[in-house]
Design a protein around this motif. Structure first.
Motif, PDB file in Angstrom:
ATOM      1  N   SER A 105      -4.616 -20.587  -6.557  1.00 59.32           N
ATOM      2  CA  SER A 105      -4.978 -19.516  -7.480  1.00 59.32           C
ATOM      3  C   SER A 105      -5.187 -18.207  -6.729  1.00 59.32           C
ATOM      4  N   CYS A 106      -5.868 -18.263  -5.605  1.00 58.14           N
ATOM      5  CA  CYS A 106      -6.086 -17.064  -4.789  1.00 58.14           C
ATOM      6  C   CYS A 106      -4.766 -16.522  -4.262  1.00 58.14           C
ATOM      7  N   SER A 107      -3.882 -17.445  -3.868  1.00 57.96           N
ATOM      8  CA  SER A 107      -2.577 -17.037  -3.357  1.00 57.96           C
ATOM      9  C   SER A 107      -1.751 -16.359  -4.433  1.00 57.96           C
TER      10      SER A 107
ATOM     11  N   ARG B  23      -2.954 -14.673  -7.037  1.00 59.79           N
ATOM     12  CA  ARG B  23      -3.521 -13.347  -7.266  1.00 59.79           C
ATOM     13  C   ARG B  23      -3.106 -12.372  -6.168  1.00 59.79           C
TER      14      ARG B  23
END
Length: 200
Positions: A6-8, A10
């Motif tokens: 998810s962070c990647s 974003r």
């Protein structure tokens, strides 16, 4: 792992929107991945190759005569549609699998509207090594007369300035669904080369 992905995602969206927001690229894509690029950049579709896919050999043929094929009539392939359960069209001998459309008429209407937006001088060809890909297809891809093109490959030994290796699919014989797994494009081994091609 979900949090990391998810962070990647974003981070990748930030990179696309910040670095490529003034893009005029027209993504002619073998599958849905081109649509993901438009979404990441926050732009309307300027290509009809969204929500659909081609077999590798058909995609090469489509790109060889892109201008003519964008203007050609698409006919209904009833047998393939019945077999697969979603609309399939034929453009001459080229099959177009409109997997994410509710009907053939809706698919053709969207195709025509977006085909009218194509800027041939800004085309970027996007292909993956799946759906019938072979060494022969790789050779034909290299011969396509476009200054900007990308081939995403599962093979770390794949060569060429337009080939980008995607880690994690080495045993699968091809890359996976990069539309869904687009966080993989943010990998340190992928993004610099991808950005270099996209920004060229």
């Amino acid at each position: 792992m979900k949090l990391i992905n998810s962070c990647s995602r974003r981070a990748l969206k930030w990179r696309f929107s910040r670095k490529l927001r003034n893009s005029d690229r027209c993504y002619i894509s073998q599958n849905c991945l081109g649509g993901r690029f438009y979404e990441l950049e926050g732009r309307r579709y300027t290509s009809p190759t969204v929500g659909l896919w081609f077999r590798s050999s058909d995609f090469i043929e489509f790109c060889r005569n892109l201008d003519e094929n964008l203007r050609a009539k698409i006919s209904f392939d009833s047998a393939e549609t019945e077999r697969l359960g979603y609309p399939v069209g034929r453009l001459k001998e080229i099959r177009i699998y409109f997997q994410h459309y509710s009907s053939f008429d809706a698919a053709v209407a969207a195709w025509r509207k977006r085909a009218a937006r194509v800027s041939l001088k800004n085309v970027l060809i996007v292909m993956t090594d799946r759906d019938g890909f072979s060494a022969e297809i790789a050779s034909e891809f290299d011969k396509l007369n476009y200054p900007r093109k990308i081939l995403f490959s599962h093979d770390p030994a794949a060569m060429g300035p337009n080939t980008i290796y995607i880690p994690g699919y080495e045993g699968d014989g091809c890359v996976g669904d990069l539309y869904g797994a687009y966080h993989k494009l943010n990998a340190a081994s992928v993004w610099p080369q991808l950005f270099k091609i996209l920004a060229s």
